[in-house]
Design a protein around this motif. Structure first.
Motif, PDB file in Angstrom:
ATOM      1  N   GLY A  10       0.809  -1.211   0.000  1.00 17.42           N
ATOM      2  CA  GLY A  10       0.000   0.000   0.000  1.00 17.42           C
ATOM      3  C   GLY A  10       0.842   1.262   0.000  1.00 17.42           C
ATOM      4  O   GLY A  10       1.925   1.315  -0.589  1.00 17.42           O
ATOM      5  N   ASP A  11       0.374   2.281   0.706  1.00 20.26           N
ATOM      6  CA  ASP A  11       0.917   3.636   0.639  1.00 20.26           C
ATOM      7  C   ASP A  11       2.042   3.828   1.652  1.00 20.26           C
ATOM      8  O   ASP A  11       1.799   3.969   2.860  1.00 20.26           O
ATOM      9  N   LEU A  12       3.298   3.836   1.177  1.00 25.60           N
ATOM     10  CA  LEU A  12       4.446   4.051   2.060  1.00 25.60           C
ATOM     11  C   LEU A  12       4.380   5.419   2.727  1.00 25.60           C
ATOM     12  O   LEU A  12       4.715   5.566   3.910  1.00 25.60           O
ATOM     13  N   ALA A  13       3.938   6.428   2.003  1.00 27.74           N
ATOM     14  CA  ALA A  13       3.863   7.777   2.566  1.00 27.74           C
ATOM     15  C   ALA A  13       2.897   7.835   3.744  1.00 27.74           C
ATOM     16  O   ALA A  13       3.142   8.540   4.733  1.00 27.74           O
ATOM     17  N   ALA A  14       1.771   7.103   3.660  1.00 25.98           N
ATOM     18  CA  ALA A  14       0.800   7.093   4.757  1.00 25.98           C
ATOM     19  C   ALA A  14       1.419   6.501   6.026  1.00 25.98           C
ATOM     20  O   ALA A  14       1.146   6.958   7.138  1.00 25.98           O
ATOM     21  N   LEU A  15       2.250   5.475   5.860  1.00 29.42           N
ATOM     22  CA  LEU A  15       2.950   4.904   7.011  1.00 29.42           C
ATOM     23  C   LEU A  15       3.966   5.881   7.575  1.00 29.42           C
ATOM     24  O   LEU A  15       4.016   6.113   8.793  1.00 29.42           O
ATOM     25  N   LEU A  16       4.769   6.486   6.710  1.00 25.08           N
ATOM     26  CA  LEU A  16       5.816   7.396   7.180  1.00 25.08           C
ATOM     27  C   LEU A  16       5.249   8.670   7.795  1.00 25.08           C
ATOM     28  O   LEU A  16       5.919   9.329   8.590  1.00 25.08           O
ATOM     29  N   ALA A  17       4.016   9.010   7.453  1.00 23.39           N
ATOM     30  CA  ALA A  17       3.377  10.161   8.084  1.00 23.39           C
ATOM     31  C   ALA A  17       3.183   9.924   9.582  1.00 23.39           C
ATOM     32  O   ALA A  17       3.044  10.874  10.362  1.00 23.39           O
ATOM     33  N   LEU A  18       3.195   8.654   9.999  1.00 25.10           N
ATOM     34  CA  LEU A  18       3.035   8.298  11.413  1.00 25.10           C
ATOM     35  C   LEU A  18       4.375   8.032  12.094  1.00 25.10           C
ATOM     36  O   LEU A  18       4.410   7.547  13.230  1.00 25.10           O
ATOM     37  N   ARG A  19       5.487   8.346  11.432  1.00 24.99           N
ATOM     38  CA  ARG A  19       6.799   7.886  11.898  1.00 24.99           C
ATOM     39  C   ARG A  19       7.160   8.343  13.301  1.00 24.99           C
ATOM     40  O   ARG A  19       7.771   7.598  14.061  1.00 24.99           O
ATOM     41  N   GLU A  20       6.775   9.561  13.674  1.00 25.57           N
ATOM     42  CA  GLU A  20       7.137  10.033  15.019  1.00 25.57           C
ATOM     43  C   GLU A  20       6.372   9.280  16.099  1.00 25.57           C
ATOM     44  O   GLU A  20       6.793   9.255  17.258  1.00 25.57           O
ATOM     45  N   GLN A  21       5.242   8.666  15.740  1.00 28.48           N
ATOM     46  CA  GLN A  21       4.486   7.891  16.725  1.00 28.48           C
ATOM     47  C   GLN A  21       5.249   6.643  17.171  1.00 28.48           C
ATOM     48  O   GLN A  21       4.972   6.094  18.245  1.00 28.48           O
ATOM     49  N   PHE A  22       6.222   6.214  16.366  1.00 25.73           N
ATOM     50  CA  PHE A  22       7.005   5.045  16.747  1.00 25.73           C
ATOM     51  C   PHE A  22       7.889   5.319  17.963  1.00 25.73           C
ATOM     52  O   PHE A  22       8.408   4.400  18.588  1.00 25.73           O
ATOM     53  N   ASN A  23       8.060   6.602  18.309  1.00 28.33           N
ATOM     54  CA  ASN A  23       8.753   6.928  19.562  1.00 28.33           C
ATOM     55  C   ASN A  23       7.949   6.506  20.784  1.00 28.33           C
ATOM     56  O   ASN A  23       8.480   6.412  21.892  1.00 28.33           O
ATOM     57  N   ARG A  24       6.647   6.249  20.599  1.00 32.10           N
ATOM     58  CA  ARG A  24       5.769   5.939  21.725  1.00 32.10           C
ATOM     59  C   ARG A  24       5.535   4.435  21.889  1.00 32.10           C
ATOM     60  O   ARG A  24       4.660   4.017  22.625  1.00 32.10           O
ATOM     61  N   LEU A  25       6.311   3.629  21.190  1.00 28.85           N
ATOM     62  CA  LEU A  25       6.145   2.184  21.360  1.00 28.85           C
ATOM     63  C   LEU A  25       6.473   1.785  22.795  1.00 28.85           C
ATOM     64  O   LEU A  25       7.353   2.344  23.429  1.00 28.85           O
ATOM     65  N   HIS A  26       5.765   0.808  23.272  1.00 31.78           N
ATOM     66  CA  HIS A  26       5.749   0.464  24.688  1.00 31.78           C
ATOM     67  C   HIS A  26       6.796  -0.601  25.006  1.00 31.78           C
ATOM     68  O   HIS A  26       6.730  -1.715  24.510  1.00 31.78           O
ATOM     69  N   PHE A  27       7.763  -0.256  25.874  1.00 31.12           N
ATOM     70  CA  PHE A  27       8.845  -1.170  26.213  1.00 31.12           C
ATOM     71  C   PHE A  27       8.732  -1.746  27.624  1.00 31.12           C
ATOM     72  O   PHE A  27       9.460  -2.657  27.984  1.00 31.12           O
ATOM     73  N   ASP A  28       7.861  -1.224  28.466  1.00 30.23           N
ATOM     74  CA  ASP A  28       7.872  -1.575  29.883  1.00 30.23           C
ATOM     75  C   ASP A  28       7.607  -3.054  30.138  1.00 30.23           C
ATOM     76  O   ASP A  28       7.964  -3.586  31.181  1.00 30.23           O
ATOM     77  N   TRP A  29       6.992  -3.729  29.191  1.00 29.92           N
ATOM     78  CA  TRP A  29       6.616  -5.127  29.386  1.00 29.92           C
ATOM     79  C   TRP A  29       7.637  -6.087  28.765  1.00 29.92           C
ATOM     80  O   TRP A  29       7.378  -7.258  28.592  1.00 29.92           O
ATOM     81  N   ARG A  30       8.852  -5.595  28.447  1.00 30.83           N
ATOM     82  CA  ARG A  30       9.777  -6.400  27.658  1.00 30.83           C
ATOM     83  C   ARG A  30      10.172  -7.715  28.342  1.00 30.83           C
ATOM     84  O   ARG A  30      10.393  -8.727  27.658  1.00 30.83           O
ATOM     85  N   LEU A  31      10.273  -7.702  29.672  1.00 30.24           N
ATOM     86  CA  LEU A  31      10.631  -8.950  30.353  1.00 30.24           C
ATOM     87  C   LEU A  31       9.530  -9.990  30.161  1.00 30.24           C
ATOM     88  O   LEU A  31       9.804 -11.180  29.954  1.00 30.24           O
ATOM     89  N   LYS A  32       8.294  -9.531  30.217  1.00 26.72           N
ATOM     90  CA  LYS A  32       7.177 -10.444  29.978  1.00 26.72           C
ATOM     91  C   LYS A  32       7.218 -10.951  28.536  1.00 26.72           C
ATOM     92  O   LYS A  32       6.952 -12.130  28.276  1.00 26.72           O
ATOM     93  N   GLY A  33       7.581 -10.062  27.612  1.00 29.00           N
ATOM     94  CA  GLY A  33       7.684 -10.477  26.221  1.00 29.00           C
ATOM     95  C   GLY A  33       8.742 -11.537  26.023  1.00 29.00           C
ATOM     96  O   GLY A  33       8.533 -12.513  25.297  1.00 29.00           O
TER      97      GLY A  33
END
Length: 456
Positions: free
Chosen positions: A95-118
């Protein structure tokens, strides 16, 4: 990207890995302010993020070919893991690569606190040996990342320039204009073709500098030599360019010989800090180069230019700026420095002008060309996509995807104003010899056609 048609089977054993992976994905993206749709290796599609799926369907789908993407993400805690997975073909974007990259700064908000559980979930999956799962295949491809630039020393600058510009002349020729101009073009209309828009940009620079027969003209960071050749052929100057790219240097030398301009045009493989002499040039241009200097070195850079410029001379700086001061650490900047421009740093237009004034330059003219860069990038992206198969004869799939992602993200940043492009014309302050025209009429490029070639 074209899907891989052939299917392979990898024997991975687990009781219900898809359900566990879906739970992990929901945890990772629970603070993602947007919507993503991901397709797992078994064909299952999952909607993620804080927003509901669009009524007309998701404009793009991330297709995971392997669970290794998540394992790598958990191990490294780096949002750019997903970008690397795309570059290495472990993941595709439908699909649309530009539509994905428009959300690129939101990837700073990915959730890491549960990594041990993961990690525990992954360990549990490994132990639960039950039945084999078929994965879609992926093609691993080499991914080159840049060494960190700390001080923008001569060695670091040379290594960084070669990392980006020495990829392959043939690769760049597939999507640049015929004269290999790798900077923002100047469009007289939105439908103008790229080649004539680049000619108009070269002519605009020459007009602003008021180039005339006999001028000593220096192009700092001359690329493949288009500007020095244009200035000599159509304005009669004696032109000299410097570059740190060996491939650009070789190409420019060939073009000088081909044009019959040996003796009037020269190019040197040289750092701008090592250009000899004082007041050697009465006209100087720097196009798309000062972005590589480093913010801490900008004051010294402008002083170097001033030292090389005659008292009645003119200097034009054409470069990209940012709406944020100081090149702060963020996802976009990390991406640029890791995969594209190792030494790249941008500043605000206001700070650039302040540094120029501190170098005792008088600012004569400032022109924003942000809209022109949007059009330039649209042309480059279209041509790169159309030349995908040919590009893979010269670079890896990873390099192709990096350049496509970089230019698409840049286009979005120019569209929303996070990036700018300015031409700044300056001269020595209070120069008795600097008699500028009263109006800007002399700068106008009224036609995309080239000026007449001067006869010698």
């Amino acid at each position: 990207m074209k899907p891989v048609k052939k299917l392979l089977t990898f024997k991975v054993w687990a009781e219900d890995p898809s359900a566990s992976m879906v739970n992990m994905l929901r945890s990772i993206f629970d603070q993602f302010d947007g919507h993503l749709q991901i397709q797992l290796w078994d064909g299952q599609r999952v909607n993620l993020g804080m927003q509901a799926p669009p009524v007309n369907g998701s404009p793009f789908v991330l297709i995971f070919h392997t669970s290794a993407i998540l394992e790598s993400f958990l191990k490294r805690k780096d949002p750019l893991t997903f970008a690397e997975s795309y570059f290495k073909c472990e993941m595709d974007i439908e699909g649309d690569l530009a539509a994905l990259l428009a959300l690129r700064e939101q990837f700073n908000r990915l959730h890491f606190d549960w990594r041990l559980k993961g990690r525990a979930l992954i360990d549990q999956l490994i132990k639960q040996v039950r039945q084999p799962i078929s994965f879609r295949p992926f093609q691993l491809t080499h991914l080159a990342t840049a060494k960190a630039v700390l001080t923008h020393s001569r060695n670091e600058s040379k290594r960084s320039i070669q990392f980006h510009y020495d990829v392959s002349n043939e690769f760049y020729a597939l999507w640049l204009d015929p004269r290999m101009v790798y900077s923002c073009a100047y469009f007289l209309t939105e439908t103008q073709d790229l080649a004539s828009a680049q000619t108009a940009k070269l002519d605009l620079i020459c007009r602003k500098l008021q180039l005339t027969r006999g001028d000593a003209f220096l192009d700092v960071g001359c690329g493949w030599g288009a500007l020095i050749l244009h200035a000599a052929r159509y304005y009669g100057v004696k032109a000299h360019g410097v570059t740190l790219s060996s491939q650009q240097y070789d190409y420019a030398q060939q073009q000088i010989r081909k044009a019959g301009l040996v003796g009037r045009v020269s190019v040197e493989l040289q750092d701008y800090r090592d250009i000899p002499g004082e007041a050697q040039y009465n006209k100087i241009a720097s196009v798309g180069m000062f972005e590589h200097v480093g913010i801490k070195n900008l004051a010294a850079y402008f002083q170097t230019i001033r030292h090389l410029l005659t008292s009645d001379g003119l200097f034009l700086n054409h470069g990209i700026t940012s709406d944020t001061k100081g090149w702060p650490n963020n996802l976009g900047h990390t991406f640029v420095n890791r995969y594209v421009f190792p030494d790249g740093q941008l500043e605000t237009i206001s700070h650039i002008q302040t540094l120029m004034e501190l170098a005792e330059f008088e600012i004569i003219d400032v022109q924003s060309m942000r809209r022109h860069y949007v059009l330039t990038l649209k042309n480059w992206i279209s041509q790169l996509v159309n030349q995908h198969e040919h590009a893979l004869k010269h670079v890896s799939e990873a390099t192709f995807r990096i350049w496509l992602s970089y230019m698409t993200a840049s286009r979005l940043s120019f569209e929303n104003g996070h990036l700018g492009l300015y031409q700044i014309l300056v001269g020595h302050r209070a120069s008795d010899h600097m008699k500028q025209p009263l109006t800007r009429d002399y700068m106008s490029v009224k036609s995309p056609t080239r000026p007449a070639i001067l006869q010698f």
